[in-house]
Scaffold this motif. Structure first.
Motif, mmCIF file in Angstrom:
data_model
loop_
_atom_site.group_PDB
_atom_site.id
_atom_site.type_symbol
_atom_site.label_atom_id
_atom_site.label_comp_id
_atom_site.label_asym_id
_atom_site.label_seq_id
_atom_site.Cartn_x
_atom_site.Cartn_y
_atom_site.Cartn_z
ATOM 1 N N ARG A 26 8.300 3.945 -0.485
ATOM 2 C CA ARG A 26 7.485 3.670 0.706
ATOM 3 C C ARG A 26 6.108 4.267 0.462
ATOM 4 O O ARG A 26 5.984 5.482 0.249
ATOM 5 N N PRO A 27 5.061 3.468 0.482
ATOM 6 C CA PRO A 27 3.728 4.015 0.201
ATOM 7 C C PRO A 27 3.207 4.831 1.379
ATOM 8 O O PRO A 27 3.530 4.570 2.536
ATOM 9 N N LEU A 28 2.406 5.844 1.070
ATOM 10 C CA LEU A 28 1.730 6.647 2.085
ATOM 11 C C LEU A 28 0.227 6.465 1.898
ATOM 12 O O LEU A 28 -0.312 6.724 0.820
ATOM 13 N N HIS A 29 -0.424 6.015 2.956
ATOM 14 C CA HIS A 29 -1.849 5.730 2.887
ATOM 15 C C HIS A 29 -2.646 7.018 2.732
ATOM 16 O O HIS A 29 -2.410 7.994 3.448
ATOM 17 N N ASN A 30 -3.571 7.023 1.805
ATOM 18 C CA ASN A 30 -4.476 8.153 1.614
ATOM 19 C C ASN A 30 -5.726 7.901 2.448
ATOM 20 O O ASN A 30 -6.622 7.177 2.038
ATOM 21 N N GLU A 31 -5.778 8.490 3.637
ATOM 22 C CA GLU A 31 -6.861 8.207 4.578
ATOM 23 C C GLU A 31 -8.182 8.871 4.193
ATOM 24 O O GLU A 31 -9.242 8.474 4.678
ATOM 25 N N THR A 32 -8.126 9.888 3.333
ATOM 26 C CA THR A 32 -9.359 10.600 2.978
ATOM 27 C C THR A 32 -9.654 10.552 1.487
ATOM 28 O O THR A 32 -10.577 11.209 1.016
ATOM 29 N N GLY A 33 -8.878 9.781 0.741
ATOM 30 C CA GLY A 33 -9.087 9.670 -0.698
ATOM 31 C C GLY A 33 -8.699 8.294 -1.183
ATOM 32 O O GLY A 33 -8.741 7.319 -0.428
ATOM 33 N N VAL A 34 -8.301 8.208 -2.439
ATOM 34 C CA VAL A 34 -7.981 6.914 -3.038
ATOM 35 C C VAL A 34 -6.496 6.803 -3.385
ATOM 36 O O VAL A 34 -5.809 5.901 -2.915
ATOM 37 N N ALA A 35 -5.987 7.723 -4.194
ATOM 38 C CA ALA A 35 -4.622 7.589 -4.709
ATOM 39 C C ALA A 35 -3.594 7.653 -3.584
ATOM 40 O O ALA A 35 -3.569 8.617 -2.812
ATOM 41 N N PRO A 36 -2.736 6.632 -3.452
ATOM 42 C CA PRO A 36 -1.705 6.662 -2.412
ATOM 43 C C PRO A 36 -0.598 7.643 -2.768
ATOM 44 O O PRO A 36 -0.382 7.974 -3.940
ATOM 45 N N GLY A 37 0.112 8.077 -1.741
ATOM 46 C CA GLY A 37 1.316 8.869 -1.942
ATOM 47 C C GLY A 37 2.527 7.966 -1.817
ATOM 48 O O GLY A 37 2.399 6.731 -1.727
ATOM 49 N N ALA A 38 3.708 8.567 -1.791
ATOM 50 C CA ALA A 38 4.917 7.750 -1.731
ATOM 51 C C ALA A 38 6.089 8.581 -1.234
ATOM 52 O O ALA A 38 6.100 9.812 -1.360
ATOM 53 N N ASP B 52 1.666 -3.842 -3.723
ATOM 54 C CA ASP B 52 0.672 -4.691 -3.072
ATOM 55 C C ASP B 52 0.198 -4.094 -1.743
ATOM 56 O O ASP B 52 -0.974 -4.239 -1.373
ATOM 57 N N GLY B 53 1.102 -3.432 -1.021
ATOM 58 C CA GLY B 53 0.705 -2.828 0.245
ATOM 59 C C GLY B 53 -0.327 -1.739 0.055
ATOM 60 O O GLY B 53 -1.290 -1.635 0.825
ATOM 61 N N ALA B 54 -0.127 -0.918 -0.974
ATOM 62 C CA ALA B 54 -1.096 0.137 -1.260
ATOM 63 C C ALA B 54 -2.435 -0.457 -1.668
ATOM 64 O O ALA B 54 -3.500 0.033 -1.268
ATOM 65 N N LEU B 55 -2.414 -1.535 -2.447
ATOM 66 C CA LEU B 55 -3.656 -2.203 -2.831
ATOM 67 C C LEU B 55 -4.366 -2.760 -1.602
ATOM 68 O O LEU B 55 -5.597 -2.692 -1.500
ATOM 69 N N ALA B 56 -3.606 -3.313 -0.675
ATOM 70 C CA ALA B 56 -4.209 -3.864 0.540
ATOM 71 C C ALA B 56 -4.913 -2.767 1.336
ATOM 72 O O ALA B 56 -6.014 -2.980 1.878
ATOM 73 N N TRP B 57 -4.270 -1.584 1.434
ATOM 74 C CA TRP B 57 -4.916 -0.472 2.121
ATOM 75 C C TRP B 57 -6.251 -0.124 1.464
ATOM 76 O O TRP B 57 -7.249 0.116 2.139
ATOM 77 N N LEU B 58 -6.239 -0.077 0.133
ATOM 78 C CA LEU B 58 -7.451 0.285 -0.591
ATOM 79 C C LEU B 58 -8.551 -0.743 -0.368
ATOM 80 O O LEU B 58 -9.733 -0.392 -0.227
ATOM 81 N N GLU B 59 -8.161 -2.022 -0.316
ATOM 82 C CA GLU B 59 -9.156 -3.058 -0.049
ATOM 83 C C GLU B 59 -9.744 -2.895 1.355
ATOM 84 O O GLU B 59 -10.949 -3.076 1.561
ATOM 85 N N GLU B 60 -8.891 -2.543 2.319
ATOM 86 C CA GLU B 60 -9.369 -2.314 3.687
ATOM 87 C C GLU B 60 -10.345 -1.141 3.733
ATOM 88 O O GLU B 60 -11.240 -1.096 4.579
ATOM 89 N N ASP B 61 -10.143 -0.170 2.805
ATOM 90 C CA ASP B 61 -11.031 0.992 2.754
ATOM 91 C C ASP B 61 -12.289 0.727 1.937
ATOM 92 O O ASP B 61 -13.092 1.635 1.709
ATOM 93 N N GLY B 62 -12.445 -0.523 1.458
ATOM 94 C CA GLY B 62 -13.663 -0.901 0.752
ATOM 95 C C GLY B 62 -13.584 -0.872 -0.761
ATOM 96 O O GLY B 62 -14.609 -1.000 -1.440
ATOM 97 N N TYR B 63 -12.371 -0.723 -1.314
ATOM 98 C CA TYR B 63 -12.215 -0.704 -2.764
ATOM 99 C C TYR B 63 -11.761 -2.075 -3.247
ATOM 100 O O TYR B 63 -10.729 -2.593 -2.824
ATOM 101 N N ALA C 6 -10.676 -5.426 -8.339
ATOM 102 C CA ALA C 6 -11.261 -5.544 -9.669
ATOM 103 C C ALA C 6 -11.920 -4.244 -10.109
ATOM 104 O O ALA C 6 -12.004 -3.957 -11.316
ATOM 105 N N ASP C 7 -12.355 -3.449 -9.154
ATOM 106 C CA ASP C 7 -13.058 -2.210 -9.495
ATOM 107 C C ASP C 7 -12.114 -1.013 -9.646
ATOM 108 O O ASP C 7 -12.508 0.023 -10.179
ATOM 109 N N LEU C 8 -10.880 -1.147 -9.157
ATOM 110 C CA LEU C 8 -9.941 -0.036 -9.231
ATOM 111 C C LEU C 8 -9.428 0.152 -10.646
ATOM 112 O O LEU C 8 -9.145 -0.815 -11.355
ATOM 113 N N THR C 9 -9.314 1.389 -11.060
ATOM 114 C CA THR C 9 -8.751 1.691 -12.370
ATOM 115 C C THR C 9 -7.281 1.285 -12.389
ATOM 116 O O THR C 9 -6.556 1.489 -11.424
ATOM 117 N N ALA C 10 -6.856 0.698 -13.492
ATOM 118 C CA ALA C 10 -5.464 0.273 -13.622
ATOM 119 C C ALA C 10 -4.533 1.459 -13.374
ATOM 120 O O ALA C 10 -4.758 2.564 -13.879
#
Length: 228
Positions: free
Chosen positions: A121-133, A93-104, A107-111
């Protein structure tokens, strides 16, 4: 601290993409005094990723894995890492929240976009989409160089070791003729010596004491043939 780097991708093995990530990571880690003990490339195959990561996490202080993140069919790195650690994937959920903050929009994100190993521990992808960990001692970063570098910078302080110093002496002699001087400088000073032949021979001296390395390099320069 010692580290193994695992780069994932069929395109790397096929020679279609140059493995700049491994070189860049090795440089960054070495500058931080970290010893890079292994650099291994594996295909986009869960079993290979799991086997190598499982082996290396038992041998080294940390394992950095790059490439194969995302929701497409050949992005299987998270699955491989999860298998290596004996856990499953779950939507974070934390990674999803980051993506929402980035404008994604969710509902539009691929499963599978934000699926990470359980407990990671998620790592925010500041210049892309897929999070790290990060899970235990395994760091999972994207394969896109710009994304990987930015994400590594966010965890760089977690990697440290003994600072080493390096000096290079260029000798205009055959490598085989330099063996006695290489042996002598090793015996006189607490340094390691690497020999790299080409048009001339580059002798790389490394050690943990800067003054010793400088003195050893000065001694070696006085005892080999060089072009001024």
């Amino acid at each position: 601290m010692n580290v193994a780097i695992v780069t994932v991708g069929d395109e790397l093995l096929a020679g279609r993409t140059t493995n700049t990530n491994a070189t860049w990571l090795s440089e960054q880690l070495t500058e931080r005094g970290v010893s890079v003990e292994r650099v291994t490339t594996v295909p986009d195959r869960i079993s290979d990723i799991a086997r190598v990561v499982n082996e290396y996490r038992a041998e080294y202080d940390a394992v950095i894995v790059t490439g194969g993140l995302g929701p497409t069919h050949d992005d299987v790195t998270m699955e491989g890492v999860a298998a290596a650690l004996g856990c499953s994937l779950e939507t974070h959920d934390g990674a999803l929240a980051w993506l929402e903050e980035d404008g994604y929009s969710r509902a539009d994100l691929t499963a599978g976009t934000a699926d990470l190993p359980v407990g990671a521990r998620p790592l925010h992808n500041e210049t892309g989409v897929a999070p790290g960990a990060v899970i235990e001692s395994v760091y999972v970063l994207p394969g896109v160089p710009a994304e990987m570098r930015t994400m590594f910078d966010s965890v760089a302080d977690e990697f440290s070791g003994t600072q080493t110093y390096r000096e290079v002496v260029v000798a205009d002699e055959p490598e085989s003729a330099l063996l006695d001087r290489i042996t002598a400088v090793r015996e006189r000073f607490e340094v390691s010596v690497g020999s790299y032949p080409g048009d001339s021979v580059r002798l790389s001296l490394e050690g943990t004491d800067e003054e010793t390395v400088l003195t050893a390099a000065a001694w070696l320069r006085d005892h080999v043939e060089r072009t001024e």
